[in-house]
Structures are given as structure tokens and as C-alpha cells.
Design a protein around this motif. Sequence first.
Motif, PDB file in Angstrom:
ATOM      1  N   LEU A 138      -3.874 -21.253  77.689  1.00 41.37           N
ATOM      2  CA  LEU A 138      -2.864 -20.206  77.509  1.00 41.37           C
ATOM      3  C   LEU A 138      -1.698 -20.515  78.446  1.00 41.37           C
ATOM      4  O   LEU A 138      -1.831 -20.390  79.662  1.00 41.37           O
ATOM      5  N   PRO A 139      -0.554 -20.971  77.903  1.00 41.55           N
ATOM      6  CA  PRO A 139       0.552 -21.360  78.782  1.00 41.55           C
ATOM      7  C   PRO A 139       1.192 -20.145  79.465  1.00 41.55           C
ATOM      8  O   PRO A 139       0.996 -19.008  79.038  1.00 41.55           O
ATOM      9  N   GLN A 140       1.946 -20.462  80.492  1.00 43.06           N
ATOM     10  CA  GLN A 140       2.541 -19.391  81.297  1.00 43.06           C
ATOM     11  C   GLN A 140       3.614 -18.627  80.539  1.00 43.06           C
ATOM     12  O   GLN A 140       3.620 -17.407  80.524  1.00 43.06           O
ATOM     13  N   THR A 141       4.547 -19.356  79.923  1.00 42.50           N
ATOM     14  CA  THR A 141       5.647 -18.669  79.248  1.00 42.50           C
ATOM     15  C   THR A 141       5.256 -18.340  77.820  1.00 42.50           C
ATOM     16  O   THR A 141       4.941 -19.225  77.046  1.00 42.50           O
ATOM     17  N   PRO A 142       5.247 -17.090  77.459  1.00 40.11           N
ATOM     18  CA  PRO A 142       4.925 -16.719  76.083  1.00 40.11           C
ATOM     19  C   PRO A 142       6.116 -17.019  75.182  1.00 40.11           C
ATOM     20  O   PRO A 142       6.937 -16.166  74.897  1.00 40.11           O
ATOM     21  N   ASP A 143       6.177 -18.270  74.771  1.00 37.76           N
ATOM     22  CA  ASP A 143       7.346 -18.779  74.077  1.00 37.76           C
ATOM     23  C   ASP A 143       6.985 -18.927  72.594  1.00 37.76           C
ATOM     24  O   ASP A 143       6.295 -19.848  72.207  1.00 37.76           O
ATOM     25  N   ILE A 144       7.413 -17.983  71.770  1.00 33.50           N
ATOM     26  CA  ILE A 144       7.031 -17.982  70.358  1.00 33.50           C
ATOM     27  C   ILE A 144       8.275 -18.266  69.521  1.00 33.50           C
ATOM     28  O   ILE A 144       9.237 -17.505  69.541  1.00 33.50           O
ATOM     29  N   ALA A 145       8.259 -19.403  68.799  1.00 31.00           N
ATOM     30  CA  ALA A 145       9.475 -19.856  68.120  1.00 31.00           C
ATOM     31  C   ALA A 145       9.824 -18.998  66.910  1.00 31.00           C
ATOM     32  O   ALA A 145      10.993 -18.757  66.638  1.00 31.00           O
ATOM     33  N   TRP A 146       8.835 -18.553  66.152  1.00 33.55           N
ATOM     34  CA  TRP A 146       9.104 -17.860  64.893  1.00 33.55           C
ATOM     35  C   TRP A 146       8.520 -16.468  64.932  1.00 33.55           C
ATOM     36  O   TRP A 146       7.473 -16.232  65.513  1.00 33.55           O
ATOM     37  N   ASP A 147       9.207 -15.567  64.263  1.00 32.67           N
ATOM     38  CA  ASP A 147       8.828 -14.159  64.315  1.00 32.67           C
ATOM     39  C   ASP A 147       7.698 -13.865  63.324  1.00 32.67           C
ATOM     40  O   ASP A 147       7.884 -13.162  62.338  1.00 32.67           O
ATOM     41  N   VAL A 148       6.518 -14.425  63.608  1.00 32.10           N
ATOM     42  CA  VAL A 148       5.405 -14.288  62.680  1.00 32.10           C
ATOM     43  C   VAL A 148       4.635 -12.998  62.944  1.00 32.10           C
ATOM     44  O   VAL A 148       4.770 -12.387  64.004  1.00 32.10           O
ATOM     45  N   ALA A 149       3.828 -12.590  61.993  1.00 27.93           N
ATOM     46  CA  ALA A 149       3.004 -11.398  62.157  1.00 27.93           C
ATOM     47  C   ALA A 149       1.836 -11.709  63.093  1.00 27.93           C
ATOM     48  O   ALA A 149       1.392 -12.852  63.199  1.00 27.93           O
ATOM     49  N   VAL A 150       1.353 -10.650  63.771  1.00 32.90           N
ATOM     50  CA  VAL A 150       0.303 -10.808  64.778  1.00 32.90           C
ATOM     51  C   VAL A 150      -0.885 -11.595  64.232  1.00 32.90           C
ATOM     52  O   VAL A 150      -1.351 -12.546  64.851  1.00 32.90           O
ATOM     53  N   GLU A 151      -1.372 -11.221  63.036  1.00 28.52           N
ATOM     54  CA  GLU A 151      -2.594 -11.884  62.555  1.00 28.52           C
ATOM     55  C   GLU A 151      -2.359 -13.362  62.254  1.00 28.52           C
ATOM     56  O   GLU A 151      -3.252 -14.183  62.450  1.00 28.52           O
ATOM     57  N   ASN A 152      -1.138 -13.713  61.818  1.00 28.16           N
ATOM     58  CA  ASN A 152      -0.856 -15.124  61.558  1.00 28.16           C
ATOM     59  C   ASN A 152      -0.778 -15.911  62.856  1.00 28.16           C
ATOM     60  O   ASN A 152      -1.171 -17.073  62.922  1.00 28.16           O
ATOM     61  N   LEU A 153      -0.233 -15.265  63.899  1.00 29.52           N
ATOM     62  CA  LEU A 153      -0.156 -15.939  65.184  1.00 29.52           C
ATOM     63  C   LEU A 153      -1.559 -16.178  65.742  1.00 29.52           C
ATOM     64  O   LEU A 153      -1.871 -17.262  66.232  1.00 29.52           O
ATOM     65  N   VAL A 154      -2.402 -15.144  65.665  1.00 36.79           N
ATOM     66  CA  VAL A 154      -3.767 -15.287  66.174  1.00 36.79           C
ATOM     67  C   VAL A 154      -4.512 -16.368  65.388  1.00 36.79           C
ATOM     68  O   VAL A 154      -5.267 -17.164  65.953  1.00 36.79           O
ATOM     69  N   ALA A 155      -4.252 -16.436  64.088  1.00 29.69           N
ATOM     70  CA  ALA A 155      -4.943 -17.424  63.246  1.00 29.69           C
ATOM     71  C   ALA A 155      -4.561 -18.856  63.609  1.00 29.69           C
ATOM     72  O   ALA A 155      -5.305 -19.790  63.288  1.00 29.69           O
ATOM     73  N   LEU A 156      -3.424 -19.051  64.295  1.00 33.03           N
ATOM     74  CA  LEU A 156      -3.069 -20.398  64.749  1.00 33.03           C
ATOM     75  C   LEU A 156      -4.159 -20.961  65.671  1.00 33.03           C
ATOM     76  O   LEU A 156      -4.313 -22.169  65.801  1.00 33.03           O
ATOM     77  N   GLY A 157      -4.912 -20.068  66.309  1.00 37.11           N
ATOM     78  CA  GLY A 157      -5.993 -20.504  67.185  1.00 37.11           C
ATOM     79  C   GLY A 157      -7.053 -21.313  66.462  1.00 37.11           C
ATOM     80  O   GLY A 157      -7.860 -21.998  67.085  1.00 37.11           O
ATOM     81  N   ARG A 158      -7.064 -21.240  65.129  1.00 36.91           N
ATOM     82  CA  ARG A 158      -8.052 -22.008  64.359  1.00 36.91           C
ATOM     83  C   ARG A 158      -7.602 -23.439  64.097  1.00 36.91           C
ATOM     84  O   ARG A 158      -8.352 -24.215  63.494  1.00 36.91           O
ATOM     85  N   LEU A 159      -6.382 -23.794  64.487  1.00 32.85           N
ATOM     86  CA  LEU A 159      -5.873 -25.137  64.178  1.00 32.85           C
ATOM     87  C   LEU A 159      -6.814 -26.263  64.626  1.00 32.85           C
ATOM     88  O   LEU A 159      -6.989 -27.233  63.894  1.00 32.85           O
ATOM     89  N   PRO A 160      -7.450 -26.156  65.817  1.00 37.06           N
ATOM     90  CA  PRO A 160      -8.337 -27.260  66.200  1.00 37.06           C
ATOM     91  C   PRO A 160      -9.505 -27.435  65.231  1.00 37.06           C
ATOM     92  O   PRO A 160     -10.089 -28.509  65.154  1.00 37.06           O
ATOM     93  N   TRP A 161      -9.871 -26.385  64.525  1.00 36.00           N
ATOM     94  CA  TRP A 161     -11.035 -26.440  63.630  1.00 36.00           C
ATOM     95  C   TRP A 161     -10.633 -26.758  62.205  1.00 36.00           C
ATOM     96  O   TRP A 161     -11.493 -27.003  61.359  1.00 36.00           O
ATOM     97  N   ARG A 162      -9.340 -26.677  61.916  1.00 30.47           N
ATOM     98  CA  ARG A 162      -8.842 -26.901  60.559  1.00 30.47           C
ATOM     99  C   ARG A 162      -9.558 -26.030  59.537  1.00 30.47           C
ATOM    100  O   ARG A 162      -9.907 -26.477  58.443  1.00 30.47           O
ATOM    101  N   ASP A 163      -9.844 -24.794  59.905  1.00 27.27           N
ATOM    102  CA  ASP A 163     -10.399 -23.874  58.917  1.00 27.27           C
ATOM    103  C   ASP A 163      -9.678 -22.541  59.060  1.00 27.27           C
ATOM    104  O   ASP A 163      -8.831 -22.372  59.940  1.00 27.27           O
TER     105      ASP A 163
END
Lengths: 335, 256
Positions: B81-106
Motif C-alpha cells: 500500500l503506497p504512501q500517496t493515494p494517487d488514483i489516476a482515474w475516477d473509477v467506482a469503489v468496487e472497480n478500484l478494489v477489484a484491481l487487487g485481483r490483478l496478480p491472480w488474473r481472475d
Amino acid sequence: MNRASLIFAVLLAVLVPLSLLAGRVWIDPFDIAGSGIANAALILAELRLPRAVLAIIIGAGLGAAGAAMQGYLRNPLADPGLFGIAPMAALGAVASFWLGALIPPAWAAWSLPLMALIGAGTGMALLALIAGRTSSDAAGGAGGGIALFTLAGLMIASLAGALTALAITLAPNPFALSEIVMWLNGALTDRSWREVMLAAPLVAAGIAVLALAARSLDALTLGEDAARSMGLNPARLLALLVVGVGLTVGAGVAVAGIIGFVGLVVPHLVRPLTDRLPSSLIGPSALAGACLVLAADSIVRVLPLVTELRLGIALSLIGAPFFGWLLLRMRRGRL
Amino acid sequence: MMLAAENLTLMRDGKPVVASISAALTPGTITAIVGPNGAGKSSLLLGLAGLLDPAAGSVMLDGQALAAFPPRTRAQAIGYLPQTPDIAWDVAVENLVALGRLPWRDRGTAAVEAALGALALEPLRHRPVSQLSGGERARVLLARVLAGEPRWILADEPLAALDLAHQLSLIAHFKACARVGRGGGQGAGQGVVVVLHDLAIAMNHADRVLVLKDGRLIADGLPETALAADVIAQGWSVAARWLGDAGERALVAGKV
């Protein structure tokens, strides 16, 4: 297929027939043979259809490249031109005006697009070379890599622009001068299936490469460190971007000259219709880019001007004020 | 499931920022990294996350050098979890949280839902991140890490921009991660490593504290010993003493 893709696919399906019928002579869709226009079928098959297909191909490439670049630079004001590939392709094309005498006549028709592609390829190679240097710095630490790389792209763009200007000022004769200047302002006038055959596979390959980068671009939403912590391989992403943008933009410049602002504007039209992640943007942006270039090219064709308005100029005339509006919106924090 | 620095030396911009640090971290506990500005806390965390290659020594995960892990395998094990909460695109909360699945590709729907639930984000799931308060945003960013179900959570100053209530609520979430298994399930808790500025929070809530100064480890141990007054004097050049009872300590500091 998401909602944005559907919308722009439908729009494209409406625009294609309209574009085929529109022009200096309007063709009656219900009576092509007997419409009183000599060779209506020939106009359709040999002039308007290849031109429409080419507009779709080039627009799709520019739209997809724009979406990918904005995702990569995490910035809604990014444009595929930032990599300097379009100016390099233009430089190659301008060089072909100079080298015309050296090229065997059998190859003459291909010399301009091929030289433009060589220019684009040289631009990509330069970027890869610079990327190799900057990423070895970045490998030890976080940050800096992408910003440095963008500046390198700008450097290539200015250098190519300066060399192009030099080639123009030193033009061998006034005829060559006017031909170069006209060509630099992109257009699809008098293009044939030959250009379609050249551009289609390159742009298709480029879009496919950009699609491979889509999920990595999503990871960048949270910044470079967070993206790497989620398994992003920065070197692979950079390679995909350079190749994908190089193929789409390079092929576009090779057959149509420089067409600006499409890559910048299109993702903005698409973004509100999606979840705003870069991966959701690439496909619809390709379709929307195709719509925009096809529509613009149809409009410049029917404008009652003595000389047809160049497509590149028309799109810049629309694009520049749009860019200003974007900047204002950004100042108000609504982007 | 051990994460360990072994004689770890890290360089940034050609300068050493962490000098031969050794520390074996334990899963199921909260380890706080503290130190004055520029001590190398964030660099050490990046090193432990495998995002900064060691100039010397190594970071070991389960007895294997982390640098040799494929990026995706590493990303499945370690959430950062990086220090600066730097979010490039104004995505919805659930889509942002779902980015956490990227390492699993599911899509990992269950894990995403569990993460949203753990941080009480269900009511906000459709809200664009630009419309969140600072506290909500911090919870969303942590939920993104939790959605990846990592065995280790490495967070760089996650409390920095938060008010007192939100600091305590986030600390409670970290404690829950350490106590309960991944994704709220059974099994050993996650290892939590946090960089902190607030020494009282480290004192009262961490299981173990690493104190850094000029890239070196000057204390390592239980909070009561690692944050003793003499260590604070050495690290921050400040005379300080602790008030109150264990678990509710407050720091009073004055100039040396």
C-alpha cells in the motif's frame, strides 16, 4: 462487448453507408446503376469504399493508441504524438520526396509509405534505446521512469519536426515544396485499395498489441509502485506500448499523413460511457476513432470549397478548441 | 511463512538508504517501522515488498530470495500500500478494489466482496473515488490490497492523512488482518508491516517495532523496549518520556 463499444459500433454502422453516398456527387442508394451518374458503381467501389475503409482503419488505430497512451501516462491530456512516432514517420515520408530520384520506378508508388514506416520504425528503435537507459535507472528505484520516457518522446518529436522543417526549407523545387506541405496535412483524398492493404494489417496488429497491454494499464491507475507491487512488468508494458503505438500511428501517417487530435479527443468521448479503466477504453476508442475520422472525412468531402479541406486541418480545427475546453474543465477539477 | 531481510542494503539514486539490516518478520503480527525523516523507512518497506532490488544482502520469503520470484508470484504473496493515494482515474469503489485481483488474473468476486465487507464499503461500492472523504479513500485503498488476499500486507504511512478516529479504525482493520486469516477465513493471520510516524500508535498497537536512523536499525523488539526513552533520544535527538499504562501510553517530548 461493453455499452460504449455497442454505441460506437451502431454509430459506425450508420456512418458507413452515409459516407459512401456523400461526396461531390451524391449517389442515390436505391438506384445506383440508373442514378444518372456515370460510373456510380465505379465511384463506390474504387473511390469511396477504399476511402471509407481507410478512414475506419486509421481512426481505429489513432483512437486505440490514444486510449493506451492516456492510460500509460495516467494523464487525460496525453496523445500518441507524445512518443514522437508520428513526426518520425512524417520525416521519413518527407525524405522520400527527396530521395525520389534514387528509387527505381517500379517502387516509386511505395516509396512514400515505406519511407514513412521506416521513419516510424526508427522512432520506435530510438525510444527502445532510450527506454533501455532510463529503465536501468528506474530498476533500482521507483518513479521517474515514465516521466523521463515521455520527455525522451518529446525530444524525438522536436528533432523530427526540426529535420522536417529543414527538409521543407531546402526543398529542391517549388513543386516539391507544395507537395510536401500538402502531404503533411493529412488527407484521404484519392486513396485506393493499395493503401488499405498496406495499413490494415499493421493497424490491426498494433491494436492487438495494445489490447495485450490493457490490464497492465489498469494496474497503473494506482501509480507505478502499486502497479509493480501487483506484478506489473514495466519493461514489457513499455515494449507493448512502443510497438502498438508505433504500428497504429506509423501506418496511419504512412498512408494518410499527419492526422492530429484524434488520439487525444476520442478517449474523452468514450470515458464517461465506461468504468473509466484504461482496459475498458481501448476497444470503444478504436470504434469511436473510426467514427470520428470517417465522419470528418465525409464532411470535408461535401463542403462547398474550391479545393477540398485537408482532413488533418479539419480535425485540428475541431480538436484544438476541444483541447482548450478540456484544460478549462481540468482546472475546475472535473476531469 | 517468513519474510526476512538479511544484511539488506538498498541504494537509491546511487546513495545507500538502508545499510545491512537484518530482521525476520513474523506472520500474524503487526510490525511497525519508525524513525526520523529520511531514515530509510519507506525504502526498507519497498525492499521488503520486492520493489527495490537489494544492492547487497537479500530479502527472503519462505527461505527463497524474493528477487528471484516471478513478479506475479511475488504479488500474490505480498500486498503493498503506497504512501500517496494517487488514483489516476475516477473509477467506482468496487472497480478500484477489484484491481487487487490483478496478480491472480481472475475476477475473484468472493475476495473482492470480502474486502468490501471487511472495511464496511458496501454502501459506497458504486461511488466514484473522487467523491470519497479522506478516511473512506484510505479504507478503499486498503481494501484493494486485501482483495488480493496477500499473506503479507506492507503499508507505507497509511495513517498519515487521517484524523484520530479514522487512524484508530484503520489500526483496528490491520489488527483484524493479523488476527484473522486471509479474506476473513480460517488459518494463520496475515503479516502486517506498517511505516508509522506516530510513536504512540506504534507503542500501543504494534507487536514489534523496528527503529531506523540513517538507514540503520538502532532498535528492534517489543514496543516497550524498542521505543524506550534512550532510543528516542538517540533516534530523534529529543528528550521524551512515556506516560500512562501499557496499551494506553502517551508520549511527552521536549527539546534535548
